[in-house]
Design a protein around this motif. Sequence first.
Motif, mmCIF file in Angstrom:
data_model
loop_
_atom_site.group_PDB
_atom_site.id
_atom_site.type_symbol
_atom_site.label_atom_id
_atom_site.label_comp_id
_atom_site.label_asym_id
_atom_site.label_seq_id
_atom_site.Cartn_x
_atom_site.Cartn_y
_atom_site.Cartn_z
ATOM 1 N N ASP A 36 0.846 -1.200 0.000
ATOM 2 C CA ASP A 36 0.000 0.000 0.000
ATOM 3 C C ASP A 36 0.881 1.250 0.000
ATOM 4 O O ASP A 36 2.023 1.211 0.452
ATOM 5 C CB ASP A 36 -0.905 -0.002 1.239
ATOM 6 N N GLN A 313 -10.021 5.090 2.921
ATOM 7 C CA GLN A 313 -10.570 4.196 1.902
ATOM 8 C C GLN A 313 -10.890 4.959 0.617
ATOM 9 O O GLN A 313 -10.572 4.511 -0.478
ATOM 10 C CB GLN A 313 -11.830 3.514 2.446
ATOM 11 N N SER A 319 -7.655 0.348 3.648
ATOM 12 C CA SER A 319 -8.625 0.167 4.720
ATOM 13 C C SER A 319 -8.215 0.972 5.962
ATOM 14 O O SER A 319 -7.076 0.895 6.407
ATOM 15 C CB SER A 319 -8.717 -1.313 5.070
ATOM 16 N N PRO A 320 -9.144 1.764 6.518
ATOM 17 C CA PRO A 320 -8.807 2.561 7.708
ATOM 18 C C PRO A 320 -8.450 1.711 8.920
ATOM 19 O O PRO A 320 -7.947 2.231 9.917
ATOM 20 C CB PRO A 320 -10.073 3.378 7.968
ATOM 21 N N ASP A 321 -8.701 0.395 8.829
ATOM 22 C CA ASP A 321 -8.373 -0.469 9.960
ATOM 23 C C ASP A 321 -6.874 -0.527 10.236
ATOM 24 O O ASP A 321 -6.459 -1.004 11.295
ATOM 25 C CB ASP A 321 -8.904 -1.879 9.712
ATOM 26 N N ILE A 322 -6.080 -0.038 9.290
ATOM 27 C CA ILE A 322 -4.635 0.012 9.514
ATOM 28 C C ILE A 322 -4.331 0.774 10.801
ATOM 29 O O ILE A 322 -3.354 0.485 11.500
ATOM 30 C CB ILE A 322 -3.916 0.665 8.297
ATOM 31 N N VAL A 323 -5.212 1.743 11.133
ATOM 32 C CA VAL A 323 -4.973 2.560 12.319
ATOM 33 C C VAL A 323 -5.094 1.740 13.605
ATOM 34 O O VAL A 323 -4.402 2.003 14.584
ATOM 35 C CB VAL A 323 -5.939 3.761 12.310
ATOM 36 N N ALA A 324 -5.942 0.707 13.573
ATOM 37 C CA ALA A 324 -6.049 -0.149 14.759
ATOM 38 C C ALA A 324 -4.719 -0.833 15.038
ATOM 39 O O ALA A 324 -4.336 -1.018 16.197
ATOM 40 C CB ALA A 324 -7.148 -1.192 14.566
ATOM 41 N N ILE A 325 -4.013 -1.186 13.960
ATOM 42 C CA ILE A 325 -2.683 -1.782 14.150
ATOM 43 C C ILE A 325 -1.785 -0.771 14.839
ATOM 44 O O ILE A 325 -1.112 -1.079 15.828
ATOM 45 C CB ILE A 325 -2.081 -2.208 12.796
ATOM 46 N N GLY B 153 -7.472 -5.287 14.174
ATOM 47 C CA GLY B 153 -7.227 -4.307 13.127
ATOM 48 C C GLY B 153 -6.508 -4.926 11.942
ATOM 49 O O GLY B 153 -6.872 -4.691 10.784
ATOM 50 N N ALA B 154 -5.504 -5.758 12.247
ATOM 51 C CA ALA B 154 -4.702 -6.352 11.178
ATOM 52 C C ALA B 154 -5.569 -7.204 10.273
ATOM 53 O O ALA B 154 -5.466 -7.144 9.044
ATOM 54 C CB ALA B 154 -3.579 -7.199 11.785
ATOM 55 N N GLN B 156 -8.846 -7.093 9.811
ATOM 56 C CA GLN B 156 -9.804 -6.318 9.011
ATOM 57 C C GLN B 156 -9.091 -5.623 7.853
ATOM 58 O O GLN B 156 -9.600 -5.561 6.735
ATOM 59 C CB GLN B 156 -10.525 -5.304 9.901
ATOM 60 N N TYR B 157 -7.877 -5.129 8.146
ATOM 61 C CA TYR B 157 -7.076 -4.497 7.108
ATOM 62 C C TYR B 157 -6.704 -5.510 6.034
ATOM 63 O O TYR B 157 -6.870 -5.262 4.830
ATOM 64 C CB TYR B 157 -5.824 -3.891 7.754
ATOM 65 N N ALA B 160 -9.666 -6.622 3.827
ATOM 66 C CA ALA B 160 -9.981 -5.646 2.780
ATOM 67 C C ALA B 160 -8.954 -5.738 1.660
ATOM 68 O O ALA B 160 -9.276 -5.610 0.471
ATOM 69 C CB ALA B 160 -9.992 -4.241 3.373
ATOM 70 N N LEU B 161 -7.706 -5.996 2.022
ATOM 71 C CA LEU B 161 -6.624 -6.038 1.041
ATOM 72 C C LEU B 161 -6.714 -7.292 0.177
ATOM 73 O O LEU B 161 -6.445 -7.247 -1.029
ATOM 74 C CB LEU B 161 -5.293 -6.028 1.800
ATOM 75 N N GLN B 171 -14.971 -7.229 2.077
ATOM 76 C CA GLN B 171 -14.400 -6.574 3.248
ATOM 77 C C GLN B 171 -14.526 -7.424 4.509
ATOM 78 O O GLN B 171 -13.637 -7.454 5.342
ATOM 79 C CB GLN B 171 -15.135 -5.252 3.456
#
Lengths: 373, 426
Positions: A36, A313, A319-325, B153-154, B156-157, B160-161, B171
């Motif tokens: 990404d 997004q 995916s905004p979920d990257i922020v959770a990481i 988070g990983a 879900q990310y 999506a990927l 998703q």
Amino acid sequence: MTRARMIRLALALAAPVLALVAAFAITSLVLIVAGDPVGEVWSSILSVPEERNVANIIKNATVLYLSGLAVAVAFRMNLFNIGVDGQYRVAAFTAAVVAGEAWLPGYLNTAFAIVCAMAVGALWAGIAGVLRASRGVSEVISTIMLNFIATGLVAYLLRKLAVREEGSNEIGTREIPEGSRIPNISIGEGPTSEIYGFIVIAAAAGFLFWFVLNRTRFGFDLRATGQSTTAAVASGINVKRMTIAAMMVSGAVAGLVGLPILFGDSYAYGSTFQSGLGFAGIAVALLGRNNPIGIAVGALLFAYLDEQSNPLQILVGVSPDIVAITQGVIVLTVVISYELVRRYGVRLEQREVARALENPTSPDRHDAQEASV
Amino acid sequence: MSVPATASGTTAGTGTETVKAGRGRKLPRYWVLLAVVGVVLVLSLLRVITGAEDLTSSGTIIAALIAIVPIMLAGLGGLWSERAGVVNIGLEGMMILGTWGAGYFGYHHGAYAGVAGAILMGMLGGLVHAVATVIFGVDHIISGVAINIIALGAVQYLAALTFIGLPGGGQTQSPKIGDVPTVTIGPLSDALKDVEDTDIFFVADVAAILRALCTNLSSLVIVAMLLLVATWYILWRTSFGLRLRSVGESPAAAESLGVKVMRYKFAAVLISGGLAGLAGGFLAMVASSNYRDGQTGGRGYIGLAAMIFGNWRPSGLLAGSGLFGYTETLGLRQGGTSVHALLLAVAVLALAGGVWQLRRGQAVSGAVIVGVGALVGALYFAIDEVPRDFSSMTPYVITLLVLAFASQRLRMPAADGQVYRKGSAG
């Protein structure tokens, strides 16, 4: 003395900076491995937020702050309250029902609902406290079980007590009358730049947290028990009673978590009421090192990351979920870097002491110092 | 290994001599079998009395097996880690990683790769936990909480990927994964069905259970059961296991005897992650047929609770996960009537247990248990059916009750959850 103080300050600042840099690096690595666009993601997240984004950040931070405070109270006594999630849900539901029924006029109604919410939160957390004190059940397990039970209980009661909203399948509690809502505070133009009026109560809770823990007998007992149970017992503290009390105070604060949303935004408790705020609170409390100012910084940081990642997004297709990481990694790196900095500080101090001893006086004291290192 | 019996037996001062002898006595080797027979007897009695036919139908047993295995595997992960002294509340996160691993590798490279992917992803989570807790000495619960956040988070990310644009993927879910082989013994299954349909007390119930074991039994269920036995053998019967457990009981003593404490802890947490990952893989591949967002539903926590419930032992863990999986299944199927029937059993058992406690001179706890029993009994007769939301709560309420009444007998590894730094033995 000033030099030692400056070193201490620099070390205190070094830890969070180190943690943020490490989290930044690890997230970037994940993005690179996944293929990404790293640069675009960061420039989007780190761009200057607009006024309505700032308002959203402050709103979410208010909620996270209360959740972090709730976790931190228990934490100060070495209790791990994973049950903030369940506690705030039963409490917010109670507040919604009480305020919706409007037995009292105006703000009396609001105040009564808030008190009820805190009481219910305290009682719900108190179950875990009693189990821990009387039966030795780990509060980690019991609060997790109570979370699941709270979910089922609230779902059941909601179906029993709720009214169906006009023209939708959504069910919720009766709406809070207008006179009992807490007005939002505007920080700019228009309704999108408003923050929760509840922020005042959150700030007061933060001050009370500091005052009670640092300036009262109860707070001293609580911290003493957290640091050493045996020492607490020796100084006459009733540990069992303190365990129950700490869990109940934690639960009472947890009872506030859902209220900014309830009184400032949704005005009713429905099946879509926001969940998962308790777990974010754990991270925020850890980040803020259980200190009210630190927790505020942590809450703002988490809310900032959440808000700024929302458009990812659409803008860069990530995916905004990257922020959770990033958020999870920050929790880990903060703890690790505090430990590393602490070890470094201890070593620095030892070297200082060794040097001070080396110069003027007897050599055998120096030997003793070295042997103990 | 009768540690809890001797540990608690010494303090039982008020009991009579016979009670003391009873508590100190070692259980017979085949007690697991006896317990299973006892449970089936109680359930079939309950079925005949209350008419809740679903209690022991083969459909229930099949569904219960599928519900039990992921909890048991997660608990097994917790067992490995905690026996080496590392609390693993990150099991949930490792399971979540496992569900994605199964979805991704299972779709692209087939079912076996899915299983391997789930295990590897879980081990990756275990690696993070091991590095944080063993090397950096981070508080075990903090590390676990962080792993749960990161994993969610990983995944879900990553979903999506990797799953957007694939057929049936998106998703929040992966495409359908290939199936792992299942075992069916056709003629036996049919014959047992005939017996089950007779509704004879006990015989029909045993037939239903046997039928569940020979009809479409997933090979992963068999693997999971073998892993349970292997865990018991390795941890309690090999020198590797003995050293590993010594690390959880007293790392300083272990180190002074030349055990590489850090290495054992590290290995244990990695294995723990692998088992939790497999638990997630089982959810994605057997309980369902693809990865789905939120699939684990807190089962990692339940596995941890089941392990504590089982007193940090494989046999107890099996009992704990059996209780969870079974009650969860009942709640999902005909929860209203089945859980209602269970109330009667709970009431009778509590009354009996309370009276026993009272006769032993334990006035307070005996009275409390009798009170609870009477309340549950009254509830049984007051309502005809348990509301859906409450039947889904059953496993959690039962855990709380059992932990509340049993916790004083439980004994966790002595150094569990403590951060150990190399060389602390001095």
